[in-house]
Design an enzyme around this catalytic site. Structure first.
Site, PDB file in Angstrom:
ATOM      1  CB  THR A 114      -0.870  -0.004   1.268  1.00 43.36           C
ATOM      2  OG1 THR A 114      -0.040  -0.450   2.356  1.00 43.36           O
ATOM      3  CG2 THR A 114      -2.027  -0.953   1.128  1.00 43.36           C
ATOM      4  CB  THR A 147       0.743   5.451  -2.311  1.00 49.27           C
ATOM      5  OG1 THR A 147       0.570   6.598  -1.477  1.00 49.27           O
ATOM      6  CG2 THR A 147       2.215   5.223  -2.539  1.00 49.27           C
ATOM      7  CD  GLU A 151     -10.797  -2.044   3.497  1.00 48.39           C
ATOM      8  OE1 GLU A 151     -10.720  -3.272   3.572  1.00 48.39           O
ATOM      9  OE2 GLU A 151     -11.045  -1.328   4.488  1.00 48.39           O
TER      10      GLU A 151
HETATM   11 MO1  MOS Z   1      -8.833  -5.357   4.988  1.00 49.22          MO
HETATM   12  S1  MOS Z   1     -10.243  -6.627   4.284  1.00 49.22           S
HETATM   13  O1  MOS Z   1      -9.423  -5.037   6.528  1.00 49.22           O
HETATM   14  O2  MOS Z   1      -7.378  -6.149   4.919  1.00 49.22           O
END
Ligand code: MOS
Length: 826
Positions: A498, A716, A787
């Site tokens: 990430t 990123t 997410e």
């Molecule tokens: Mo995420 S599904 O909380 O790695």
């Protein structure tokens, strides 16, 4: 009166400088206001070169002289009990060392994320096909693989009478005692009476996290201490899980995950290979490496639950919603508490007085259901955002306008304000960039040769959280660096691809006034201060805030020595100067004392806090003057810093013991987590082409606009959004785990059979991140971006498919057969 421990904590603070912040109030931030400005820039990943050249060391790549290889032996039935395991044939193979069996301590499936316990699961009771039951250990990987195949397992019950067929088991869907129905108003009635309504059920399949790097662990014992080189997202909690599973003291357990090749939730908790490696290494007195094969990753780690979701929307004729119902059926193994929280965003995304959220669980003997990227919203918003599209059509209102009409001023369920919310701006900017005004509201209106072309959109929403996290920051001399100093950041935070290394370096660079190449970031080792880990999109906010606080403490230490306030410090390219603003020389110090006393005396009345502050100040003054006497005998070290002219950090270090300053920072979630509804928002826009004869669906364009508070690194963060949007394509059109209904066996347990988007499936993705600050979220004003983009992205694709063809598909992924016999004759 202040207790001895209050005073002691102040003195400890002096000895081991530590800044703790509980997010009880809105906080100002220094980021963006410092002269060094690395935060926000699209800085390249610090270890990009190591990764592309193969030099970044992943778990399976550590090497030890006397190491052994372990291969998991997995159950070949879906439900039952082991009566006997025959290992003779396997043990006879050359190079095979042993077949390790330990039904009490082996874990039969992974632990969920963040849990501190990992109780004995009884590995001889089989609850899913592919459950690990033993470990074949050999001197070579090939011998171990062969041995694992030769192990024969006898079961008491081979009748395969498990819960394998969802359609059948669904009859037994039941509510969960700890997950009550949330309801307000009279939603079923108001839905029935609504002038305009949608009441539809959507199904989404089980999906596989399947990160690029398979789960792997090398266990190495040194007496009572075990070190586990492993692929893991959350080291601090997993250390506790290992201790619990193996009955060790946490201090005897060390986990190392310096580089992790993705997780998507499947590496949040410990997985069976880790415990098997640890047990085998102990028994055989040698380091043991266990690397899962791709089928094992897919079969014995985690899946996203399949879902059936009913969405009921009731609106007035003008488009204002008054009813929102979200009823979900999800699945998991027997006895598991995790449930896919599909309705995570439903309580606060749109307004409406009558609301209901409910869950029912179906127990299945299938791969463990757990967190997979944006657990909840990723599939929950497929249902919600498709239903909104259908409602917009019924109302004859533009889908964006419908959402704007139903924009709540406050969280409509909890009646609390939003910490920050710019959904409308995301939709408007996205509409402009994408050219939404060109969309024809009537389906099947646009043709491009044999392709039916359609446009769709969906809102994106993902809750924002903060977890307790700690980091250490130090500034020390360095002959390697141009400015003669370097900053070292240490925490057991992970970087799962990430960009954690990079963003933490950017925060430290701005706070300490050093170029980014003067920051050394050490992560992924439980010997370092415990962090949140990477999960639930909390990593950047939580670990980032702890780094920020540790650096803030370093600024305070320098300021204190210069008898000024840290707010007056300007550090730029390794040079410290005093800005003229404010002359309250001790305000930084007094603030820090107050904060410490507040922390230590939290439950005590404010009067006592004031008294404690006074006493503590006296104690501190006395401590400082005692200190001073000692200092005076010690020449330059601990002498005051004179900032009448700028000083280099290098010179400033000479005023401190060992030419080094070091401090801890700890962030804790507090009242703002409950008092404000915190979430990221965005919107995805998609153009698809559907072939008018074959029904083939191609995503032609995709535009996403998102907000996530302050953006630490535009490169990123944008990449996170690319990833989320690609997941959206997979979720709309490809990804689906298929379990055999007769045996529970996973049919498509490799990346040839489990389809995910490849480059040819992904068009140019256009991502925009709007400026936002969230002072209620954390002291760095960011929200978790990881997410957000996936949440509902598949709905935008489904809505575009409808716009292209006039066919609404309620069963995901959308396949040719859903469209073929329904395509328009045009
Ligand atoms: Mo995420 S599904 O909380 O790695």
């Amino acid at each position: 009166m202040p207790s001895i421990s209050d005073i002691k904590s102040l003195l400890d603070d002096k000895l081991a400088p530590h800044k703790t912040l509980t997010m009880d109030d809105a906080m100002p931030t220094l980021l963006g206001k410092t002269p060094q400005q690395e935060v926000g820039k699209p800085v390249n990943r610090l270890h990009g070169d190591l990764k592309v050249s193969g030099h970044a060391k992943y778990a399976a790549e550590y090497r030890f002289d006397d190491e052994l290889h372990g291969v998991l032996v997995c159950a070949t039935i879906g439900k039952g009990k082991i009566s006997q395991i025959h290992t003779e044939a396997a043990k006879k193979l050359p190079n095979v060392v042993d077949i390790v069996i330990d039904f009490d301590q082996f874990i039969r499936h992974p632990q969920q994320g963040g849990k501190k316990k990992s109780p004995s699961q009884g590995a001889d009771t089989i609850v899913y096909h592919g459950q690990p039951v033993a470990l074949a250990v050999a001197k070579t990987f090939e011998a171990a693989t062969e041995a694992a195949k030769l192990v024969q397992i006898e079961y008491q019950n081979e009748s395969n009478d498990g819960a394998f067929d969802f359609a059948k088991e669904k009859m037994g869907a039941h509510s969960m005692p700890k997950v009550p129905v949330q309801s307000q108003g009279d939603p079923e009635k108001t839905l029935q009476d609504a002038e305009v309504s949608v009441d539809k059920t959507y199904s989404t399949p089980s999906q596989s996290n399947s990160p690029m790097e398979p789960h792997a662990t090398i266990a190495k014992w040194d007496g009572d201490n075990v070190t586990l080189y492993t692929a893991n997202q959350m080291l601090a909690s997993c250390k506790q899980q290992v201790a619990d599973a193996l009955d060790l003291k946490p201090d005897n357990v060390r986990l190392v995950s310096r580089f992790v090749g993705g997780g998507f939730g499947s590496k949040l908790g410990i997985a069976p290979e880790l415990i098997a490696a640890a047990i085998a290494a102990k028994q055989l007195n040698a380091p043991v490496r266990v690397v899962m094969s791709r089928p094992q990753v897919m079969e014995t780690t985690v899946r996203r639950s399949n879902t059936e979701q009913r969405i009921g929307l009731g609106a007035h004729k003008d488009g204002r919603l008054h009813t929102i119902i979200h009823d979900s059926i999800i699945t998991n193994l027997p006895d598991q508490t995790f449930y896919e929280p599909t309705a995570e965003a439903t309580p606060f995304l749109y307004q409406g007085d009558n609301r209901k959220v409910s869950y029912k669980m179906v127990r299945m003997n299938q791969v463990l259901a757990g967190s997979m990227r944006a657990p909840g919203e990723a599939v929950g918003q497929i249902a919600m955002e498709c239903a909104m599209d259908e409602l917009a059509e019924k109302l004859n209102i533009d889908p964006i306008k419908l959402r704007i009409l139903n924009e709540p001023k406050k969280d409509p369920t909890k009646d609390i304000p939003y910490s920050s919310r710019h959904l409308v701006e995301c939709m408007n900017v996205g509409a402009d960039k994408f050219g939404w005004s060109q969309r024809q509201a009537t389906p099947c209106s646009v043709r491009d040769g044999d392709w039916l072309v359609g446009m769709g959109m969906a809102a994106a929403c993902r809750v924002n959280n903060l977890e307790k996290s700690q980091a250490r920051a130090s500034i020390q001399l360095s002959s390697q660096k141009a400015l003669g100093v370097e900053a070292v950041i240490e925490t057991d935070m992970t970087d799962i691809g990430t960009g954690s290394y990079t963003i933490l370096a950017q925060i430290a660079a701005d706070m300490l006034g050093l170029p980014i190449d003067h920051i050394v970031v050490n992560l992924g080792d439980t010997n370092l201060p415990p962090a949140s880990g990477s999960g639930g999109s909390v990593g950047a906010a939580s670990a980032g805030s702890s780094v920020y606080l540790a650096c803030q403490k370093l600024r305070e230490l320098i300021a204190e020595q210069a008898q000024t306030s840290s707010d007056n410090l300007a550090i730029n390219h390794g040079t410290v100067s005093e800005s003229n603003e404010g002359d309250n020389k001790n305000s930084g110090l007094v603030e820090s004392i107050k904060q410490t006393v507040k922390e230590t005396a939290k439950s005590v009345s404010s009067e006592i806090i004031d008294k404690a502050t006074e006493t503590a100040k006296e104690a501190l003054n006395k401590f400082s003057s005692d200190d001073k006497e000692k200092q005076d005998q010690e020449s330059h070290q601990n002498s005051p810093i004179d900032l009448t002219s700028p000083q280099t950090l290098r010179d400033i270090l000479t005023h401190f013991d060992d030419n080094k300053i070091s401090a801890l920072g700890t962030i804790k979630p507090g009242k703002t987590q409950k008092a404000y509804r915190q979430a990221c928002y965005g919107a995805n826009f998609v153009e698809v082409g559907v072939h008018r004869i074959t029904g083939e669906i191609r995503v032609r364009r995709m535009t996403g606009v998102f907000t996530a508070g302050k953006i630490l690194n535009h490169k990123t963060a944008t990449s996170q959004c690319y990833g989320g949007m690609v997941f959206g394509i997979g979720s709309a059109l490809m990804e689906e785990i298929v379990h055999d209904k007769r045996t529970g066996r996973l049919c498509n347990r490799d990346l040839a059979e489990y389809h995910i988007p490849v480059n040819a499936d992904v068009p140019q993705l256009d991502v925009t991140l709007l400026d936002e600050e969230d002072k209620y979220a954390n002291p760095i004003h960011i929200k978790g971006i990881g997410e957000t983009a996936i949440s509902g992205a598949a709905a935008a694709i489904a809505n575009a498919v409808y716009n292209a063809t006039g066919v609404r598909v309620y069963e995901f992924p959308i396949k040719l057969e859903h469209l073929l016999d329904k395509l328009p004759e045009c």
